[in-house]
Motif scaffolding. Structure first.
Motif, mmCIF file in Angstrom:
data_model
loop_
_atom_site.group_PDB
_atom_site.id
_atom_site.type_symbol
_atom_site.label_atom_id
_atom_site.label_comp_id
_atom_site.label_asym_id
_atom_site.label_seq_id
_atom_site.Cartn_x
_atom_site.Cartn_y
_atom_site.Cartn_z
ATOM 1 N N GLU A 364 0.808 -1.209 0.000
ATOM 2 C CA GLU A 364 0.000 0.000 0.000
ATOM 3 C C GLU A 364 0.849 1.271 0.000
ATOM 4 O O GLU A 364 0.472 2.280 -0.595
ATOM 5 N N LEU A 365 2.013 1.212 0.631
ATOM 6 C CA LEU A 365 2.817 2.424 0.803
ATOM 7 C C LEU A 365 3.885 2.632 -0.262
ATOM 8 O O LEU A 365 4.321 3.763 -0.481
ATOM 9 N N LEU A 368 3.749 5.519 -2.766
ATOM 10 C CA LEU A 368 3.275 6.806 -2.258
ATOM 11 C C LEU A 368 4.443 7.753 -2.004
ATOM 12 O O LEU A 368 5.559 7.330 -1.677
ATOM 13 N N ASP A 372 2.706 11.255 1.988
ATOM 14 C CA ASP A 372 1.487 10.448 2.049
ATOM 15 C C ASP A 372 1.702 9.193 2.884
ATOM 16 O O ASP A 372 0.815 8.762 3.626
ATOM 17 N N GLU A 375 1.423 10.057 6.513
ATOM 18 C CA GLU A 375 0.027 10.275 6.893
ATOM 19 C C GLU A 375 -0.724 8.956 7.010
ATOM 20 O O GLU A 375 -1.518 8.763 7.944
ATOM 21 N N GLN A 376 -0.477 8.043 6.070
ATOM 22 C CA GLN A 376 -1.148 6.740 6.103
ATOM 23 C C GLN A 376 -0.771 5.964 7.355
ATOM 24 O O GLN A 376 -1.622 5.353 8.009
ATOM 25 N N LYS A 380 -3.229 4.781 10.329
ATOM 26 C CA LYS A 380 -3.361 3.356 10.645
ATOM 27 C C LYS A 380 -3.103 3.098 12.122
ATOM 28 O O LYS A 380 -3.801 2.317 12.758
ATOM 29 N N ASN A 627 -9.962 1.909 2.076
ATOM 30 C CA ASN A 627 -9.715 2.007 3.510
ATOM 31 C C ASN A 627 -9.593 0.617 4.098
ATOM 32 O O ASN A 627 -10.376 -0.277 3.806
ATOM 33 N N SER A 628 -8.618 0.416 4.924
ATOM 34 C CA SER A 628 -8.395 -0.887 5.527
ATOM 35 C C SER A 628 -9.428 -1.173 6.602
ATOM 36 O O SER A 628 -9.903 -0.296 7.294
ATOM 37 N N SER A 634 -4.431 -3.711 4.841
ATOM 38 C CA SER A 634 -4.541 -3.349 3.429
ATOM 39 C C SER A 634 -5.278 -4.412 2.632
ATOM 40 O O SER A 634 -4.837 -4.869 1.593
#
Length: 712
Positions: A364-365, A368, A372, A375-376, A380, A627-628, A634
């Motif tokens: 997921e990351l 990015l 970002d 922030e994610q 989380k 959204n997880s 994820s």
């Protein structure tokens, strides 16, 4: 860790404890199978079975999944015949096929297919006369010699051998096998798998030609046999990609600059994309008549370019999570080493993890921007604490509150899940903290601003000089990368002795400056000498000071997200049918109705649905994150991705000679979604900035050096 690194150099090397082989003999011994005397119908039937098997796995398979399933199902599972269905087998590979297998499969995958022991072809191996063996090897004489030695005579090492070649086998080697009459009855299968590439990503592969830059672009490349050998190996491995996917491409390539500019002289470097394209097409033409169900008409597009199209992408600081991890954290491949609290919580212990597809947070990351990603991770962690009972209890105990028996019971019940989730989250929080710390310590924000301003024409010579004067504590590597970017944009500033003052100002060694000077080797052409002396050009035409145009169609939330590699522009033009034919001609030149006219009308707009390969179209296993469910797993990527897939158009393949970058790999994922076409990136290698700079230094090395000899 790959299979190759795990195979032990002991007398009996194993990746998995061997399981007892079946002692029951074959009731009806299978008749010896000789691939090269088989009828077309038998071969076609086997391929049809595979196609049916493929479709049963669903329509949403990535490039890497197809590679994996060919190895597991078309190769390993096909050996389960007769009593052999219940018999454990030995898998024997050479150093190349070990890497092919390890990039696509896990040890558990091959164990499930009945393999109890994995061996290196060139290590001493214990005789196992009651077990069958599967050989997955390159079709070279040395390998065939070892195979015949294993299986000939009165006491062969194994009961029966199933032999699979990673690429086409020559007639001479087939004759060599057939000449040993003691071996023939012991061969259960003899087939060409045509799978000799390394699937590094769901949409990326390399041919593992790590020295391609030196062998193809070095000062002595034109007189070197290594050049032809490198091109032939590269072409063979590229072709096996299309053999696996049952695709026949339109082959386009970067034209020689001498054909576009009369002031340049043709050199071998200039013709490398042309030569590689021709060699790939020669192999593919043979596939049309030798591989059952191989397409007879073009089904996709292949664009072959070299590193000269973009000399900035390999050295500029990329600000995505994946690129920064590999650029700043001194990782060994995808292996990351970090310190974590022991179970007792009293000491720190070192742990090794692989940042790969099995990690949902990494998936997921990775593409990015670091902003970002931060922030994610923050979101989380907050969501995890809010929803997870054990975490809430753990937090309350830190605040001094006493835990009741009921609370302890709930904590014990939730602890296993809590431990697993917090460990994965903590890993990436640890990585992000290190990256943010290094960004600050290395002064990367100011450096990155100058880099991108240079690329977009907002900065010039005075800005570079001022930066070098006022930032003496910038690392040698980062100053070198800045000057390489500057040289790619302003080559005239490094003609003759003009670059010496910059070198002295940056306090770089002559070895470092070789990396700047050697960039001329990547241009592919030389200008004719004039009264003004030799002119160092990095392009066939005079470059503007801005090498990139602002992307007005995309909003950039973060600073330093402006830069994009040139292949993004090339792929978009190719998809629209707007790629100039004089600069990027097509080897198997189609009619105007196929690729559009000179005004750039795309094939997809001038005619009906595009032709499809014999295999089902499989969109990339990549989707926009959702959204997880639990703030950590994820699930949208690993579990629910297929619900977002739509039928995609023809695949686009781009191959970069001389090494690809992580930013270029990221672009393939981005454009697959944007263009609704699966984009697959191939290259001779995948290089991070330190690796690329080291390779560029080798281009003019006078002595015999290896990559390990030069480091920055």
């Amino acid at each position: 860790m790959t299979f190759f690194s795990r195979i032990r150099s002991t007398k009996k090397s194993s990746l998995h404890p061997p399981l007892p082989p079946s002692i029951s003999s074959h009731k009806a011994e299978r008749k010896t199978l000789d691939l090269f005397q088989q009828s077309e119908s038998e071969s076609s039937s086997r391929q049809s079975t595979m196609s049916d098997s493929d479709s049963s796995y669903g329509e949403t398979k990535s490039f890497r999944q197809i590679s994996r399933e060919r190895l597991l199902h078309e190769m390993l599972r096909s050996t389960k015949v007769g009593d052999s269905k219940t018999t454990w087998k030995v898998l024997i590979m050479d150093k190349v096929t070990i890497k092919v297998m390890s990039y696509a499969c896990k040890m558990a995958d091959i164990t499930e297919e009945g393999v109890s022991l994995v061996e290196d072809l060139y290590k001493r191996r214990q005789p196992l006369p009651l077990m069958d063996a599967i050989y997955f090897i390159q079709p070279v004489k040395e390998n065939i010699t070892v195979f015949l030695r294993d299986m000939s005579g009165r006491s062969p090492l194994y009961k029966k051998a199933y032999v699979f070649f990673s690429s086409p086998v020559s007639r001479d080697l087939v004759s060599l096998i057939k000449s040993d009459t003691s071996v023939l009855p012991r061969i259960g299968a003899l087939r060409e798998m045509n799978l000799e590439y390394f699937a590094i990503d769901s949409q990326g592969f390399v041919t593992d030609n790590e020295m391609a830059l030196e062998e193809l672009f070095g000062e002595n490349a034109e007189n070197s046999r290594q050049c032809d050998a490198c091109l032939n190996t590269m072409a063979t491995r590229i072709a096996t990609v299309f053999a696996s996917l049952r695709e026949l491409p339109f082959v386009r390539y970067r034209a020689a600059k001498s054909s576009l500019d009369a002031s340049t002289m043709t050199t071998l470097r200039d013709l490398i994309p042309t030569k590689l394209a021709a060699t790939v097409w020669n192999v593919l033409t043979k596939y049309k008549s030798t591989i059952p169900h191989f397409p007879q008409t073009e089904t996709c597009e292949l664009l072959i370019v070299d590193r000269s199209i973009d000399q900035i992408a390999p050295v500029i600081h990329e600000w995505t999570y994946d690129a920064m991890c590999h650029d700043l954290l001194n990782m060994d491949g995808n292996k990351y080493v970090y310190e974590s609290s022991s179970k007792s919580g009293t000491t720190l212990e070192k742990k090794e993890v692989l940042l790969e597809d099995h990690d949902p947070i990494w998936l997921e990351l990775r593409h990015l921007h670091i902003g970002d990603a931060n922030e994610q991770l923050d979101a989380k962690m907050k969501y995890f604490v809010l929803k997870n009972k054990a975490a809430q209890i753990h937090n309350s105990s830190r605040d001094g509150g006493e835990l009741s028996t009921r609370d302890l019971q709930k904590m014990v019940q939730a602890l296993p899940q809590y431990s697993d989730q917090i460990e994965k989250l903590s890993l990436h929080v640890d990585i992000a903290e290190k990256l943010n710390k290094m960004i600050k310590e290395l002064g990367l924000r100011e450096l990155a601003k100058l880099e991108q301003d240079l690329v977009f024409g907002d900065a010039g010579t005075k800005d570079v000089i001022n930066f070098l004067r006022t930032n003496q504590d910038v690392t040698r590597e980062n100053k070198l990368r800045l000057l390489m970017i500057y040289a790619a944009i302003h080559p005239e500033k490094f003609e003759a002795d003009k670059g010496i003052k910059l070198m002295q100002l940056a306090r770089l060694s002559s070895d470092d400056m070789n990396a700047v000077r050697n960039m001329r080797c990547l241009t592919g052409s030389e200008t004719k000498k004039t009264s003004g002396g030799f002119s160092l050009k990095f392009d066939g035409q005079k470059k503007k000071h801005a090498t990139r145009k602002e992307r007005t169609d995309e909003e950039t939330k973060w600073q330093f997200a402006r830069f994009y590699p040139m292949i993004e522009e090339l792929i978009e033009k190719l998809s629209k049918g707007e790629l100039p034919k004089n600069e990027y001609p097509c080897l198997n030149d189609p009619s105007p109705t196929i690729h559009g006219n000179n005004q750039g009308v795309s094939a997809r707009t001038t005619q009906g649905p595009p032709a499809h390969s014999m295999r089902s179209r499989r969109p990339a296993t990549w989707a926009r994150p959702r959204n997880s469910d639990d703030g950590y797993s994820s699930d949208s990527i690993l579990k629910h991705a297929s619900s977002d897939f739509r039928r995609m158009g023809q695949r686009i393949f781009v191959f970069i000679i001389g090494g690809a970058t992580r930013s270029e790999l990221r672009v393939t994922h981005k454009l697959s979604r944007k263009l609704n076409r699966e984009i697959v990136l191939g290259s001779s290698s995948l290089d991070d900035p330190p690796q690329f700079i080291t390779k560029v230094k080798l281009l003019s090395a006078e002595e015999e050096l290896s990559l390990d000899d030069l480091n920055i």
